[in-house]
Design a protein around this motif. Structure first.
Motif, PDB file in Angstrom:
ATOM      1  N   VAL A  31      44.588  35.513  41.497  1.00 29.87           N
ATOM      2  CA  VAL A  31      44.910  36.400  42.615  1.00 29.87           C
ATOM      3  C   VAL A  31      43.651  37.125  43.093  1.00 29.87           C
ATOM      4  O   VAL A  31      43.406  37.253  44.294  1.00 29.87           O
ATOM      5  N   ARG A  32      42.837  37.570  42.177  1.00 27.08           N
ATOM      6  CA  ARG A  32      41.614  38.315  42.525  1.00 27.08           C
ATOM      7  C   ARG A  32      40.614  37.454  43.298  1.00 27.08           C
ATOM      8  O   ARG A  32      39.861  37.967  44.119  1.00 27.08           O
ATOM      9  N   GLY A  38      45.558  45.632  44.063  1.00 27.00           N
ATOM     10  CA  GLY A  38      44.778  46.791  43.641  1.00 27.00           C
ATOM     11  C   GLY A  38      44.214  46.592  42.241  1.00 27.00           C
ATOM     12  O   GLY A  38      44.447  45.581  41.579  1.00 27.00           O
ATOM     13  N   ASP A  39      43.473  47.597  41.789  1.00 29.09           N
ATOM     14  CA  ASP A  39      42.858  47.533  40.460  1.00 29.09           C
ATOM     15  C   ASP A  39      43.888  47.474  39.347  1.00 29.09           C
ATOM     16  O   ASP A  39      43.581  47.062  38.235  1.00 29.09           O
ATOM     17  N   ARG A  55      49.805  47.502  42.915  1.00 31.32           N
ATOM     18  CA  ARG A  55      49.823  47.984  44.293  1.00 31.32           C
ATOM     19  C   ARG A  55      49.227  46.957  45.242  1.00 31.32           C
ATOM     20  O   ARG A  55      48.352  46.186  44.867  1.00 31.32           O
ATOM     21  N   ALA A  56      49.713  47.002  46.475  1.00 30.92           N
ATOM     22  CA  ALA A  56      49.141  46.238  47.577  1.00 30.92           C
ATOM     23  C   ALA A  56      49.024  47.195  48.755  1.00 30.92           C
ATOM     24  O   ALA A  56      49.785  48.156  48.863  1.00 30.92           O
ATOM     25  N   LYS A  57      48.079  46.925  49.640  1.00 32.25           N
ATOM     26  CA  LYS A  57      47.884  47.807  50.799  1.00 32.25           C
ATOM     27  C   LYS A  57      48.925  47.583  51.886  1.00 32.25           C
ATOM     28  O   LYS A  57      49.238  48.513  52.621  1.00 32.25           O
ATOM     29  N   THR A  58      49.447  46.354  51.995  1.00 27.77           N
ATOM     30  CA  THR A  58      50.383  46.023  53.066  1.00 27.77           C
ATOM     31  C   THR A  58      51.459  45.065  52.561  1.00 27.77           C
ATOM     32  O   THR A  58      51.307  44.450  51.496  1.00 27.77           O
ATOM     33  N   SER A  87      46.859  53.597  50.817  1.00 28.01           N
ATOM     34  CA  SER A  87      45.628  54.229  50.335  1.00 28.01           C
ATOM     35  C   SER A  87      45.089  53.493  49.118  1.00 28.01           C
ATOM     36  O   SER A  87      43.905  53.543  48.831  1.00 28.01           O
ATOM     37  N   ASN A  88      45.982  52.843  48.373  1.00 29.19           N
ATOM     38  CA  ASN A  88      45.627  52.069  47.193  1.00 29.19           C
ATOM     39  C   ASN A  88      44.804  52.896  46.198  1.00 29.19           C
ATOM     40  O   ASN A  88      43.844  52.411  45.619  1.00 29.19           O
ATOM     41  N   THR A  89      45.179  54.166  46.031  1.00 25.31           N
ATOM     42  CA  THR A  89      44.488  55.030  45.093  1.00 25.31           C
ATOM     43  C   THR A  89      45.484  55.635  44.112  1.00 25.31           C
ATOM     44  O   THR A  89      46.665  55.758  44.413  1.00 25.31           O
TER      45      THR A  89
END
Length: 168
Positions: A31-32, A38-39, A55-58, A87-89
């Motif tokens: 995937v990476r 996300g991390d 997490r995903a941004k969208t 925000s992916n944080t």
């Protein structure tokens, strides 16, 4: 949280290449390589079923993560527990239960794309004609599946593709 079915025998032969490495690590690396997730991306494998969280941004990124995993030989189901966080944080929150209230408008996602399994003889033009009524819109499907697709002519039977909603 969703469960998606895939053709177990179709896809990249990733899991057989390095038997010494954990399948979950191989799948996360896979995937990476597409620069998705996300991390905190986590993948667990139990036979042919894969569960992915993080997490995903969208919504689009979320769907691409599911497809990247589902288009690996040996994977027949992907359980999606991915949270969409623009925000992916920070740490990924626990996914809401079906009994929870709907997400605030700011966190609601774009319409989900459909998934389509490529059949023998399919082309992106034919698939575009089927879904959009116009074969010339094949590039919309191609772009919706990048970076997993590198060329519009390189699709194979059993491969799952994202079909974004028809634009008005």
């Amino acid at each position: 949280m969703s469960l998606f079915d895939f053709v177990k025998s179709a896809g990249e032969k990733l899991l057989d290449l390095n038997p010494a490495k954990q399948a979950s690590d191989l799948l996360v690396e896979h995937v990476r390589k597409f620069r998705l997730g996300g991390d905190d991306l986590k993948v667990e494998r139990d036979g042919g079923k894969v569960t992915v969280s993080g997490r995903a941004k969208t919504q689009e990124e979320r769907e691409k993560i599911v497809l990247a995993l589902g288009n690996v030989a040996g994977v027949e189901q992907v359980q999606d527990v991915i949270f969409i966080d623009p925000s992916n944080t920070g740490p990924a929150p626990t996914p809401p239960s079906p009994l929870d209230a709907p997400a605030p408008a700011a966190l609601q996602t774009a319409p989900a794309a459909q998934f389509y399994t490529v059949q023998k003889g399919d082309t992106l033009s034919a698939i575009s004609k089927q879904f959009y009524g116009n074969a010339n819109l094949y590039n919309r499907i191609f772009e919706a599946n990048r970076p997993m697709l590198t060329h519009p002519d390189k699709i194979y039977p059993g491969q799952a593709l994202r079909i974004p909603p028809k634009a008005d």
